[in-house]
Write an enzyme that holds these catalytic residues in place. Structure first.
Site, PDB file in Angstrom:
ATOM      1  N   GLY A 348      -2.143  37.835 195.049  1.00 20.25           N
ATOM      2  CA  GLY A 348      -2.715  36.490 195.162  1.00 20.25           C
ATOM      3  C   GLY A 348      -4.231  36.519 195.228  1.00 20.25           C
ATOM      4  O   GLY A 348      -4.904  35.635 194.677  1.00 20.25           O
ATOM      5  N   GLU A 371     -17.511  35.751 167.495  1.00 17.25           N
ATOM      6  CA  GLU A 371     -18.019  36.896 166.707  1.00 17.25           C
ATOM      7  C   GLU A 371     -16.918  37.505 165.847  1.00 17.25           C
ATOM      8  O   GLU A 371     -16.897  38.711 165.609  1.00 17.25           O
ATOM      9  CB  GLU A 371     -18.588  37.981 167.634  1.00 17.25           C
ATOM     10  CG  GLU A 371     -19.713  37.502 168.505  1.00 17.25           C
ATOM     11  CD  GLU A 371     -21.067  37.675 167.862  1.00 17.25           C
ATOM     12  OE1 GLU A 371     -21.118  38.061 166.688  1.00 17.25           O
ATOM     13  OE2 GLU A 371     -22.051  37.387 168.545  1.00 17.25           O
TER      14      GLU A 371
HETATM   15  P1  TGC Z   1     -16.941  38.276 151.732  1.00 21.22           P
HETATM   16  O1  TGC Z   1     -16.722  37.899 150.304  1.00 21.22           O
HETATM   17  O2  TGC Z   1     -16.140  39.377 152.326  1.00 21.22           O
HETATM   18  O3  TGC Z   1     -18.486  38.631 151.974  1.00 21.22           O
HETATM   19  C1  TGC Z   1     -19.538  37.751 151.551  1.00 21.22           C
HETATM   20  C2  TGC Z   1     -20.812  38.573 151.494  1.00 21.22           C
HETATM   21  O4  TGC Z   1     -21.136  39.043 152.815  1.00 21.22           O
HETATM   22  C3  TGC Z   1     -21.161  40.488 152.824  1.00 21.22           C
HETATM   23  N1  TGC Z   1     -20.591  40.897 154.109  1.00 21.22           N
HETATM   24  C4  TGC Z   1     -21.330  41.394 155.101  1.00 21.22           C
HETATM   25  N2  TGC Z   1     -22.639  41.682 155.188  1.00 21.22           N
HETATM   26  C5  TGC Z   1     -23.098  42.196 156.345  1.00 21.22           C
HETATM   27  N3  TGC Z   1     -22.295  42.401 157.408  1.00 21.22           N
HETATM   28  C6  TGC Z   1     -20.972  42.110 157.380  1.00 21.22           C
HETATM   29  N4  TGC Z   1     -20.212  42.285 158.456  1.00 21.22           N
HETATM   30  C7  TGC Z   1     -20.423  41.586 156.180  1.00 21.22           C
HETATM   31  N5  TGC Z   1     -19.183  41.175 155.790  1.00 21.22           N
HETATM   32  C8  TGC Z   1     -19.307  40.760 154.529  1.00 21.22           C
HETATM   33  C9  TGC Z   1     -20.319  40.908 151.633  1.00 21.22           C
HETATM   34  O5  TGC Z   1     -20.681  42.179 151.188  1.00 21.22           O
HETATM   35  C10 TGC Z   1     -20.681  39.826 150.635  1.00 21.22           C
HETATM   36  O6  TGC Z   1     -21.973  40.121 150.126  1.00 21.22           O
HETATM   37  P2  TGC Z   1     -22.340  39.737 148.604  1.00 21.22           P
HETATM   38  O7  TGC Z   1     -23.740  40.249 148.439  1.00 21.22           O
HETATM   39  O8  TGC Z   1     -21.323  40.442 147.755  1.00 21.22           O
HETATM   40  O9  TGC Z   1     -22.241  38.243 148.515  1.00 21.22           O
HETATM   41  O10 TGC Z   1     -16.816  36.946 152.607  1.00 21.22           O
HETATM   42  P3  TGC Z   1     -15.550  36.078 152.983  1.00 21.22           P
HETATM   43  O11 TGC Z   1     -15.932  34.658 152.768  1.00 21.22           O
HETATM   44  O12 TGC Z   1     -14.321  36.609 152.307  1.00 21.22           O
HETATM   45  O13 TGC Z   1     -15.446  36.293 154.577  1.00 21.22           O
HETATM   46  C11 TGC Z   1     -15.272  37.523 155.141  1.00 21.22           C
HETATM   47  C12 TGC Z   1     -15.023  37.409 156.648  1.00 21.22           C
HETATM   48  C13 TGC Z   1     -13.780  36.637 156.957  1.00 21.22           C
HETATM   49  C14 TGC Z   1     -14.872  38.834 157.149  1.00 21.22           C
HETATM   50  C15 TGC Z   1     -16.240  36.739 157.328  1.00 21.22           C
HETATM   51  O14 TGC Z   1     -16.386  35.448 156.921  1.00 21.22           O
HETATM   52  C16 TGC Z   1     -16.170  36.785 158.829  1.00 21.22           C
HETATM   53  O15 TGC Z   1     -16.615  37.779 159.431  1.00 21.22           O
HETATM   54  N6  TGC Z   1     -15.665  35.708 159.520  1.00 21.22           N
HETATM   55  C17 TGC Z   1     -15.725  35.610 160.963  1.00 21.22           C
HETATM   56  C18 TGC Z   1     -16.772  34.575 161.330  1.00 21.22           C
HETATM   57  C19 TGC Z   1     -17.509  34.931 162.571  1.00 21.22           C
HETATM   58  O16 TGC Z   1     -17.510  36.054 163.051  1.00 21.22           O
HETATM   59  N7  TGC Z   1     -18.226  33.969 163.121  1.00 21.22           N
HETATM   60  C20 TGC Z   1     -19.042  34.232 164.262  1.00 21.22           C
HETATM   61  C21 TGC Z   1     -19.967  33.068 164.542  1.00 21.22           C
HETATM   62  S1  TGC Z   1     -21.308  33.461 165.599  1.00 21.22           S
HETATM   63  C22 TGC Z   1     -20.601  33.692 167.090  1.00 21.22           C
HETATM   64  O17 TGC Z   1     -19.446  33.671 167.296  1.00 21.22           O
HETATM   65  C23 TGC Z   1     -21.544  33.918 168.179  1.00 21.22           C
HETATM   66  S2  TGC Z   1     -20.852  34.085 169.748  1.00 21.22           S
HETATM   67  C24 TGC Z   1     -22.261  34.463 170.532  1.00 21.22           C
HETATM   68  C25 TGC Z   1     -22.150  34.937 171.868  1.00 21.22           C
HETATM   69  O18 TGC Z   1     -22.141  34.075 172.779  1.00 21.22           O
HETATM   70  O19 TGC Z   1     -22.160  36.197 172.093  1.00 21.22           O
HETATM   71  P1  FAD Z   2     -10.209  29.346 163.406  1.00 23.24           P
HETATM   72  O1  FAD Z   2     -11.036  29.998 162.348  1.00 23.24           O
HETATM   73  O2  FAD Z   2      -9.715  27.965 163.149  1.00 23.24           O
HETATM   74  O3  FAD Z   2      -8.978  30.315 163.718  1.00 23.24           O
HETATM   75  C1  FAD Z   2      -7.825  29.857 164.437  1.00 23.24           C
HETATM   76  C2  FAD Z   2      -6.794  30.986 164.414  1.00 23.24           C
HETATM   77  O4  FAD Z   2      -6.412  31.283 163.059  1.00 23.24           O
HETATM   78  C3  FAD Z   2      -7.349  32.290 164.988  1.00 23.24           C
HETATM   79  O5  FAD Z   2      -6.349  32.950 165.734  1.00 23.24           O
HETATM   80  C4  FAD Z   2      -7.676  33.122 163.739  1.00 23.24           C
HETATM   81  O6  FAD Z   2      -7.605  34.529 163.981  1.00 23.24           O
HETATM   82  C5  FAD Z   2      -6.582  32.660 162.769  1.00 23.24           C
HETATM   83  N1  FAD Z   2      -6.977  32.833 161.370  1.00 23.24           N
HETATM   84  C6  FAD Z   2      -8.037  32.276 160.720  1.00 23.24           C
HETATM   85  N2  FAD Z   2      -8.073  32.692 159.443  1.00 23.24           N
HETATM   86  C7  FAD Z   2      -7.023  33.526 159.265  1.00 23.24           C
HETATM   87  C8  FAD Z   2      -6.518  34.288 158.166  1.00 23.24           C
HETATM   88  N3  FAD Z   2      -7.121  34.296 156.964  1.00 23.24           N
HETATM   89  N4  FAD Z   2      -5.400  35.034 158.355  1.00 23.24           N
HETATM   90  C9  FAD Z   2      -4.785  35.058 159.556  1.00 23.24           C
HETATM   91  N5  FAD Z   2      -5.200  34.347 160.633  1.00 23.24           N
HETATM   92  C10 FAD Z   2      -6.308  33.613 160.490  1.00 23.24           C
HETATM   93  N6  FAD Z   2     -20.346  30.287 166.741  1.00 23.24           N
HETATM   94  C11 FAD Z   2     -21.643  30.305 166.350  1.00 23.24           C
HETATM   95  O7  FAD Z   2     -21.958  30.117 165.181  1.00 23.24           O
HETATM   96  N7  FAD Z   2     -22.632  30.510 167.265  1.00 23.24           N
HETATM   97  C12 FAD Z   2     -22.387  30.701 168.571  1.00 23.24           C
HETATM   98  O8  FAD Z   2     -23.316  30.905 169.371  1.00 23.24           O
HETATM   99  C13 FAD Z   2     -21.031  30.670 169.016  1.00 23.24           C
HETATM  100  N8  FAD Z   2     -20.738  30.777 170.345  1.00 23.24           N
HETATM  101  C14 FAD Z   2     -19.443  30.591 170.769  1.00 23.24           C
HETATM  102  C15 FAD Z   2     -19.170  30.494 172.135  1.00 23.24           C
HETATM  103  C16 FAD Z   2     -17.866  30.253 172.568  1.00 23.24           C
HETATM  104  C17 FAD Z   2     -17.598  30.108 174.033  1.00 23.24           C
HETATM  105  C18 FAD Z   2     -16.815  30.156 171.625  1.00 23.24           C
HETATM  106  C19 FAD Z   2     -15.400  29.923 172.083  1.00 23.24           C
HETATM  107  C20 FAD Z   2     -17.084  30.240 170.286  1.00 23.24           C
HETATM  108  C21 FAD Z   2     -18.385  30.438 169.827  1.00 23.24           C
HETATM  109  N9  FAD Z   2     -18.708  30.430 168.463  1.00 23.24           N
HETATM  110  C22 FAD Z   2     -20.018  30.467 168.048  1.00 23.24           C
HETATM  111  C23 FAD Z   2     -17.668  30.145 167.479  1.00 23.24           C
HETATM  112  C24 FAD Z   2     -16.751  31.327 167.176  1.00 23.24           C
HETATM  113  O9  FAD Z   2     -17.389  32.276 166.387  1.00 23.24           O
HETATM  114  C25 FAD Z   2     -15.500  30.772 166.498  1.00 23.24           C
HETATM  115  O10 FAD Z   2     -14.766  30.109 167.501  1.00 23.24           O
HETATM  116  C26 FAD Z   2     -14.665  31.855 165.832  1.00 23.24           C
HETATM  117  O11 FAD Z   2     -15.357  32.425 164.735  1.00 23.24           O
HETATM  118  C27 FAD Z   2     -13.294  31.337 165.364  1.00 23.24           C
HETATM  119  O12 FAD Z   2     -13.403  30.142 164.685  1.00 23.24           O
HETATM  120  P2  FAD Z   2     -12.460  28.891 165.096  1.00 23.24           P
HETATM  121  O13 FAD Z   2     -12.576  28.715 166.565  1.00 23.24           O
HETATM  122  O14 FAD Z   2     -12.810  27.759 164.212  1.00 23.24           O
HETATM  123  O15 FAD Z   2     -10.998  29.381 164.819  1.00 23.24           O
END
Ligand code: TGC
Ligand code: FAD
Length: 392
Positions: A348, A371
């Site tokens: 607890g 991320e």
């Molecule tokens: P895809 O066709 O695979 O790639 C497009 C272009 O990007 C290049 N690339 C990268 N470059 C650098 N680093 C990486 N990790 C890269 N991954 C891919 C790739 O080579 C390509 O380049 P080019 O020159 O050929 O155009 O793209 P896709 O649309 O199929 O997407 C791939 C996928 C799903 C892996 C990508 O969109 C992804 O990583 N999605 C997740 C989104 C995400 O992580 N969002 C985070 C938002 S920020 C955040 O959450 C901050 S939290 C902050 C905190 O409080 O700590």
């Molecule tokens: P969605 O993309 O809608 O995903 C929903 C579910 O579907 C997930 O389980 C995912 O894994 C699954 N899914 C999606 N696509 C596929 C696929 N192709 N195949 C199988 N499963 C799939 N973003 C910023 O830009 N800047 C920030 O500073 C930032 N800070 C954040 C802080 C907090 C507290 C939180 C919660 C989020 C933050 N984010 C930020 C956003 C964060 O990066 C997104 O929440 C994250 O990338 C997921 O996007 P979404 O929440 O729209 O989920």
């Protein structure tokens, strides 16, 4: 909350892999967390408020731009020092580490890598000192895991750009002085723009009612015909690879940070299990609790070695994005599993704010999603080893 008597586990003598500088940097961050973060963080998490008084201290321990060159105000450290700082801060709280991650890897890094010399001079020293705080706008209401579909866009109006759209889930947004915003131009090409608080049409409403990262401020970024000066465009890289390149750096920091949260849960649970007596003996003397504790230290040790090796590869410029995804995914899942098990060891008491475990557990629910989600990082590994993308 109890006094912070944390002792860091090091089952495989990972310290021997560190340099004297790494240990000095790590120990300075650890002392600062014990003195400044631990005594106040539970209260701020309960109030759902970001403790702004920590910003100066974060700057002083080098958490804002650890690997940015000193000429721009950064600490000029290597990747392992950067990781160790993130580990120590997240040992205190993932939300505080989030603030440092965003400032360093998602705001300073793109300005340093993709910006002009004038942009570097104007923003980096102030970001390193904490005088300016930044946020990073990639995620949108309709585009989270798939940021390439973003709708936020800008048009060239001759002497300025006109920016429209919206970002959500943005860490630091409610108090940030500047936002690095990713948007498409008229040809659909993604660029980063530096948007400053006070620009007309730019608002940052706060997101409330979070059960996770309560000591971190999260908000939206709304752009309603915002006039952005042309000199605020980051010119040196475009396309989705630009924001994803920043994510590589932040995800690497999270791979270390999660170890900190896991260590804190393990250390708390081990101490508690040795002291808590049931059926006339410490619960640590029971096989079931030993199984939990033994598995925890095994997983922490594996995660430490993964992060350290990745740090070496990054120092050598050899780490791939897919390797970073593996470490982020593994280490965050490891930490959340340990938090859940540690919570049970405390019975607890584990659900109260007297101990840090439940706060870590709730925080890690965000860390496993932002991320790149746990699923997305698995698909990145899958695509890397098979050569076939399963996203689309
Ligand atoms: P895809 O066709 O695979 O790639 C497009 C272009 O990007 C290049 N690339 C990268 N470059 C650098 N680093 C990486 N990790 C890269 N991954 C891919 C790739 O080579 C390509 O380049 P080019 O020159 O050929 O155009 O793209 P896709 O649309 O199929 O997407 C791939 C996928 C799903 C892996 C990508 O969109 C992804 O990583 N999605 C997740 C989104 C995400 O992580 N969002 C985070 C938002 S920020 C955040 O959450 C901050 S939290 C902050 C905190 O409080 O700590
Ligand atoms: P969605 O993309 O809608 O995903 C929903 C579910 O579907 C997930 O389980 C995912 O894994 C699954 N899914 C999606 N696509 C596929 C696929 N192709 N195949 C199988 N499963 C799939 N973003 C910023 O830009 N800047 C920030 O500073 C930032 N800070 C954040 C802080 C907090 C507290 C939180 C919660 C989020 C933050 N984010 C930020 C956003 C964060 O990066 C997104 O929440 C994250 O990338 C997921 O996007 P979404 O929440 O729209 O989920």
């Amino acid at each position: 909350m109890k006094p912070d008597i944390f002792e860091s586990p090091d089952y495989y003598q990972v310290d021997d892999l560190l340099t004297e500088e790494h240990k000095l940097v790590r120990d300075a961050a650890r002392s600062w967390v014990k003195k400044e973060v631990s005594p106040i963080i539970e209260d701020y998490a309960q109030k759902a408020e970001f403790p702004k008084q920590l910003l100066n201290g974060l700057a002083e321990i080098g958490a804002f731009g650890p690997y940015i060159p000193e000429v721009y105000g950064g600490a000029g450290l290597d990747q392992i020092s950067y990781g160790l700082i993130m580990q120590e801060i997240e040992r205190g709280d993932s939300g505080v580490r989030s603030t440092a991650s965003v400032q360093s890897s998602l705001v300073m890094y793109p300005i340093f890598k993709y910006g002009t010399e004038a942009q570097r001079q104007k923003y980096l020293p102030k970001l390193a000192s904490g005088e300016y705080m930044g946020c990073f706008g990639l995620t949108e209401p309709n585009h989270g895991s798939n940021p390439g579909g973003m709708e936020t866009h800008f048009k060239d109006k001759g002497d300025h750009y006109l920016l429209n759209g919206a970002k959500m889930w943005i860490s630091n947004a409610p108090f940030a002085d500047i936002a690095v915003v990713w948007a498409k131009n008229e040809e659909g090409r993604i660029y980063g723009l530096i948007v400053e608080r006070g620009m007309e049409g730019f608002t940052t409403p706060e997101t409330h009612n979070k059960w996770s990262l309560r000591a971190s401020a999260t908000g939206e970024l709304i752009f309603d015909n915002v006039k952005v000066p042309k000199e605020n465009l980051l010119p040196n890289k475009s396309g989705l690879g630009a924001p994803l390149g920043c994510l590589d750096s932040a995800r690497y920091g999270i791979a270390w940070g999660a170890i900190g949260a896991a260590m804190d849960c393990y250390d708390t649970a081990l101490r508690y299990a040795k002291e808590r007596v049931q059926f006339d003996k410490p619960i640590a003397a029971t096989q079931l609790q030993q199984k939990k504790l033994a598995e925890m230290i095994t997983e922490i040790t594996k995660a430490q070695l993964l992060a350290w090796r990745l740090g070496v590869l990054r120092n050598e410029g050899k780490a791939t994005s897919a390797q970073i995804s593996m470490a982020k995914r593994n280490n965050v899942a490891m930490a959340i599993d340990i938090a859940r098990e540690a919570r049970q060891i405390l019975g607890g008491m584990g659900i109260t704010g007297e101990y840090s475990i439940m706060r870590h557990m709730m925080n890690l629910e965000s860390v496993i999603t932002y991320e790149g989600t746990h699923d997305i990082h698995l698909l990145i590994t899958g695509a890397d080893i098979t050569g076939m993308s399963a996203f689309k």
